[in-house]
Design a protein around this motif. Structure first.
Motif, PDB file in Angstrom:
ATOM      1  N   ALA A  92      -9.920 -17.140   5.037  1.00 28.34           N
ATOM      2  CA  ALA A  92      -9.775 -15.649   4.822  1.00 28.34           C
ATOM      3  C   ALA A  92      -8.167 -15.662   4.626  1.00 28.34           C
ATOM      4  N   VAL A  93      -7.440 -16.292   5.629  1.00 28.44           N
ATOM      5  CA  VAL A  93      -5.963 -16.120   5.734  1.00 28.44           C
ATOM      6  C   VAL A  93      -5.449 -16.514   4.520  1.00 28.44           C
ATOM      7  N   ALA A  94      -5.908 -17.611   3.863  1.00 31.63           N
ATOM      8  CA  ALA A  94      -5.574 -18.286   2.635  1.00 31.63           C
ATOM      9  C   ALA A  94      -5.964 -17.529   1.527  1.00 31.63           C
ATOM     10  N   ALA A  95      -6.810 -16.709   1.546  1.00 32.72           N
ATOM     11  CA  ALA A  95      -7.046 -15.708   0.548  1.00 32.72           C
ATOM     12  C   ALA A  95      -6.129 -14.454   0.576  1.00 32.72           C
ATOM     13  N   LEU A  96      -5.731 -14.003   1.807  1.00 31.81           N
ATOM     14  CA  LEU A  96      -5.008 -12.855   2.021  1.00 31.81           C
ATOM     15  C   LEU A  96      -3.541 -13.409   1.336  1.00 31.81           C
ATOM     16  N   ASN A  97      -3.089 -14.539   2.007  1.00 34.55           N
ATOM     17  CA  ASN A  97      -1.801 -15.035   1.438  1.00 34.55           C
ATOM     18  C   ASN A  97      -1.728 -15.257  -0.055  1.00 34.55           C
ATOM     19  N   LEU A  98      -2.562 -15.962  -0.712  1.00 36.92           N
ATOM     20  CA  LEU A  98      -2.703 -16.288  -2.220  1.00 36.92           C
ATOM     21  C   LEU A  98      -2.933 -14.926  -2.999  1.00 36.92           C
ATOM     22  N   GLY A  99      -3.813 -13.955  -2.376  1.00 37.91           N
ATOM     23  CA  GLY A  99      -4.019 -12.703  -3.159  1.00 37.91           C
ATOM     24  C   GLY A  99      -2.638 -11.781  -3.146  1.00 37.91           C
ATOM     25  N   SER A 100      -1.846 -11.821  -1.920  1.00 35.29           N
ATOM     26  CA  SER A 100      -0.632 -10.981  -1.928  1.00 35.29           C
ATOM     27  C   SER A 100       0.223 -11.756  -2.774  1.00 35.29           C
ATOM     28  N   MET A 101       0.407 -12.954  -2.621  1.00 37.08           N
ATOM     29  CA  MET A 101       1.352 -13.381  -3.653  1.00 37.08           C
ATOM     30  C   MET A 101       1.204 -13.450  -5.188  1.00 37.08           C
ATOM     31  N   ALA A 102      -0.165 -13.517  -5.414  1.00 40.30           N
ATOM     32  CA  ALA A 102      -0.490 -13.202  -6.950  1.00 40.30           C
ATOM     33  C   ALA A 102      -0.226 -11.697  -7.306  1.00 40.30           C
ATOM     34  N   GLY A 103      -0.335 -10.798  -6.328  1.00 49.33           N
ATOM     35  CA  GLY A 103      -0.053  -9.263  -6.755  1.00 49.33           C
ATOM     36  C   GLY A 103       1.500  -9.342  -6.933  1.00 49.33           C
ATOM     37  N   LEU A 104       2.299 -10.056  -5.973  1.00 48.79           N
ATOM     38  CA  LEU A 104       3.655  -9.832  -5.798  1.00 48.79           C
ATOM     39  C   LEU A 104       4.223 -10.413  -7.253  1.00 48.79           C
ATOM     40  N   LEU A 105       3.847 -11.748  -7.601  1.00 49.09           N
ATOM     41  CA  LEU A 105       4.198 -12.462  -8.776  1.00 49.09           C
ATOM     42  C   LEU A 105       3.853 -11.713 -10.075  1.00 49.09           C
ATOM     43  N   TRP A 106       2.471 -11.087  -9.992  1.00 52.80           N
ATOM     44  CA  TRP A 106       2.428 -10.364 -11.197  1.00 52.80           C
ATOM     45  C   TRP A 106       3.512  -8.981 -11.261  1.00 52.80           C
ATOM     46  N   GLY A 107       3.787  -8.471 -10.272  1.00 54.38           N
ATOM     47  CA  GLY A 107       4.740  -7.291 -10.414  1.00 54.38           C
ATOM     48  C   GLY A 107       6.151  -8.056 -10.674  1.00 54.38           C
ATOM     49  N   ILE A 108       6.659  -8.979 -10.392  1.00 55.07           N
ATOM     50  CA  ILE A 108       7.849  -9.914 -10.973  1.00 55.07           C
ATOM     51  C   ILE A 108       7.808 -10.043 -12.037  1.00 55.07           C
ATOM     52  N   LEU A 109       6.589 -10.657 -12.730  1.00 55.66           N
ATOM     53  CA  LEU A 109       6.414 -10.811 -14.142  1.00 55.66           C
ATOM     54  C   LEU A 109       6.717  -9.692 -14.834  1.00 55.66           C
ATOM     55  N   HIS A 110       5.776  -8.569 -14.470  1.00 52.18           N
ATOM     56  CA  HIS A 110       6.013  -7.320 -15.097  1.00 52.18           C
ATOM     57  C   HIS A 110       7.593  -6.836 -15.253  1.00 52.18           C
ATOM     58  N   VAL A 111       8.301  -6.880 -14.248  1.00 48.86           N
ATOM     59  CA  VAL A 111       9.516  -6.502 -14.219  1.00 48.86           C
ATOM     60  C   VAL A 111      10.516  -7.176 -15.148  1.00 48.86           C
ATOM     61  N   PHE A 112      10.428  -8.652 -15.021  1.00 50.69           N
ATOM     62  CA  PHE A 112      11.274  -9.334 -15.968  1.00 50.69           C
ATOM     63  C   PHE A 112      10.866  -9.785 -17.191  1.00 50.69           C
ATOM     64  N   GLY A 113       9.483  -9.623 -17.556  1.00 54.43           N
ATOM     65  CA  GLY A 113       9.049  -9.974 -18.755  1.00 54.43           C
ATOM     66  C   GLY A 113       8.705  -8.779 -19.771  1.00 54.43           C
ATOM     67  N   ALA A 114       9.528  -7.582 -19.336  1.00 53.53           N
ATOM     68  CA  ALA A 114       8.941  -6.312 -20.140  1.00 53.53           C
ATOM     69  C   ALA A 114       9.769  -6.385 -21.520  1.00 53.53           C
ATOM     70  N   GLY A 115      10.890  -7.043 -21.733  1.00 57.23           N
ATOM     71  CA  GLY A 115      11.651  -7.182 -22.962  1.00 57.23           C
ATOM     72  C   GLY A 115      11.927  -8.499 -23.171  1.00 57.23           C
TER      73      GLY A 115
END
Length: 617
Positions: A43-66
């Motif tokens: 459960a803890v691994a899922a919470l951490n990996l899920g959170s990291m996946a969401g944050l990485l998606w956000g960072i990729l969206h920020v810097f990959g826009a252009g």
């Protein structure tokens, strides 16, 4: 004998019997079902990996826009290295807060071994208090041991505890003072139950000192309590921990939650105020999923002597230079070796009368942190040790990763600054980037906010800290303090890690523990790189990108640029006195000292027959 067999033999009768087959095998001490801990870890691994996946998606969206540039790739890679440990801190704190204030009997869910501490069952085992010292203020060291002896005797079990002072001092004058004062005070330390030994060479650092002790006099004790020279524990706390160890023969290491002693230094005072309330929720949450693979911090713990001697000998690393030879950060390695041998390592995630002193200045804090950093970097070849539990292997990896996060954040800061200076902001999604900034900033604050919430939700909690107003004011001050401190330490760790590549190292020696004034020259000598980096990057961003862009970099740039005055101010005696007068950042032990602390303060000078020589740097 396998862990499963040991569990069946040693588990309490209440959880053995016909239902055990349905419940599944237990941990070695019979405290929890392995299946339960496995589910928690997933459960803890899922919470951490899920959170990291969401944050990485956000960072990729920020810097990959252009489209992608080399700078964008560096920014995302650095985020991926640095963010996991911040996210892990968030979930440990949230879980801890839930266990303390939301779950039914949350303490027993996280630390079932605490049930054995209840009651007044007498202890029967011989235990050694083993204090390791190296060029320390002898009078201060022995004063603590005298009060610990008095406290142990007051429990009625003092005759079962021996005190061993294990010296690695290299300064002849200090070594002579150790021998003189110990002989003078031996009666107050326990007479024939007090012993002093000095090694001519400090081979293996502190771990080697303990190993030599266990090869000789330590053999005669069922348990030993490793103590640093600034450690202090009450007799009741030690006896309660021994009682748990006797009730659970397959617990190999039982670690107490260590809190800071009341401090005169403003730096130590603010730092340990944050640690005092912040560690409660963090440690509780970590204990919930770590379970039998808990942490060991090398002091203020009770250790089972026989399996430690047999199974926890540290390997000597191949190669020369700072990362070869004897392991400096021994504690976590000893913990994973103890667990590999089939014994549990448990932490008590509750405050007890177990203390240490914190560094009085920023300079001393950084010195200690660099020593830990070098020791943790020695863990790389240990990741492949055979037979380690998955959680144990992760703990070693995390110990490395948390220090690698420092250069990751610093490189990310530099890359972001370069992107601003280059005027490349049109290639990113600005609005989404601002949202991600605030999300990540909030994530980093959660452990501190959870600690504040814990005290606010505890009946009478803020009264122990001087009242709600003072507690909240102290919390705000500590948040600002942490924001200024973090980039200074991260920058220095980054420089140190680069130096390690080229063979530069730190030394194992005594630490300054008493409050002292930090001069401008000393502060500038150690912190000019941070200042230069902060001012240089800030000036470049202001000139090229403008003041509005500079505001987003302000949290990091302020810490770097103000490093020197921050260090001087937080070490100034006047600042410490001012905080004490206002009772800001006061801990419960300052406002309502336990008897042990009152006696130590009242007799601070009793052990000094003459002024002791100053500890060598």
């Amino acid at each position: 004998m396998s862990d499963t067999t040991d569990s069946a033999v040693l588990a309490p009768r209440a959880i053995r019997g016909g239902a055990e087959a349905e419940r599944g095998p237990l941990t070695p001490a019979g405290l929890q079902r392995r299946r339960t801990l496995a589910a928690r870890r997933l459960a803890v691994a899922a919470l951490n990996l899920g959170s990291m996946a969401g944050l990485l998606w956000g960072i990729l969206h920020v810097f990959g826009a252009g489209g992608w540039t080399a700078t964008d790739v560096v920014l995302v890679a650095c985020f991926a290295v640095g963010a996991p440990w911040t996210v892990m801190g968030l979930w440990n704190a949230v879980l801890g807060l839930w266990l303390m204030h939301g779950a039914r009997d949350g303490l027993m869910l996280a630390a079932p071994q605490l049930a054995a501490a209840r009651g007044d069952r007498p202890v029967q085992s011989r235990t050694a208090l083993a204090m390791t010292i190296r060029n320390e203020d002898t009078a201060r060291v022995l004063a603590r041991l005298i009060e610990m002896r008095r406290s142990l005797d007051a429990t009625g079990f003092g005759h079962l505890f021996d005190i061993h002072v294990l010296s690695d001092s290299s300064d002849p004058a200090i070594a002579a003072e150790e021998e003189r004062l110990f002989a003078q005070l031996r009666g107050r330390l326990g007479g024939l139950r007090a012993h002093y030994r000095r090694r001519a060479r400090n081979e293996g650092f502190k771990a080697g000192n303990i190993r030599d002790f266990l090869s000789g006099a330590g053999r005669d004790h069922a348990f030993f309590v490793p103590l640093d020279s600034d450690s202090l524990m009450s007799g009741e706390a030690i006896v309660a921990m021994v009682r748990i160890m006797e009730a659970h023969p397959r617990i190999g290491i039982l670690q107490s939650l260590v809190t800071g002693l009341p401090a005169a230094s403003a730096f130590a005072r603010v730092f340990q105020f944050g640690m005092r309330h912040g560690m409660r929720s963090f440690t509780m949450g970590a204990a919930w999923w770590q379970g039998d693979c808990g942490p060991y911090w090398g002091h203020n713990a009770v250790v089972r002597t026989a399996p430690f001697r047999r199974h926890c000998r540290l390997p000597r690393l191949s190669g020369r230079g700072p990362l070869g030879g004897a392991i400096m950060s021994h504690d976590q390695v000893e913990a994973v070796l103890m667990r590999r041998a089939g014994y549990e390592v448990r932490v008590l995630p509750v405050e007890s009368e177990s203390w240490e002193e914190n560094p009085p200045t920023l300079a001393d804090f950084v010195k200690r942190d660099l020593r830990w950093c070098q020791g943790n970097m020695q863990y790389w070849p240990l990741l492949g040790l055979r037979g380690l539990r998955p959680v144990s292997r992760f703990q070693l990896a995390a110990a490395i990763g948390m220090y690698l996060a420092a250069p990751a954040w610093m490189l990310m800061t530099a890359a972001a600054g370069a992107k601003m200076i280059e005027g490349d902001l049109g290639q990113i999604d600005i609005a989404f980037g601002i949202a991600m900034f605030f999300i990540m900033f909030a994530v980093s604050l959660v452990p501190k906010l959870a600690g504040l919430a814990d005290i606010l939700l505890t009946p009478g909690g803020t009264a122990r800290y001087g009242g709600t107003g003072r507690f909240l004011a102290g919390g705000l001050l500590e948040l600002l303090f942490g924001m200024l401190l973090a980039p200074v330490v991260a920058f220095r760790v980054t420089l140190f890690l680069v130096g390690l590549i080229f063979g530069r190292a730190t030394a194992w020696g005594s630490q300054r523990r008493e409050a002292r004034r930090l001069g401008w020259r000393e502060a500038a000598a150690g912190l000019w790189p941070q200042t230069l980096a902060g001012l240089g990057l800030g000036t470049a961003i202001a000139l090229v990108a403008g003041g509005s862009t500079l505001a987003w970099a302000a949290p990091v740039l302020a810490g770097l640029s103000l490093a020197i005055p921050f260090a001087v101010l937080t070490a100034a005696p006047a600042a410490g006195r001012a905080l004490a007068r206002q009772r800001l950042c006061a801990t419960p032990d300052e406002l309502a000292p336990p008897e042990l602390l009152r006696r130590l303060a009242a007799g601070a000078g009793e052990a000094e027959a003459s002024d002791p020589p100053k500890a060598a740097a």
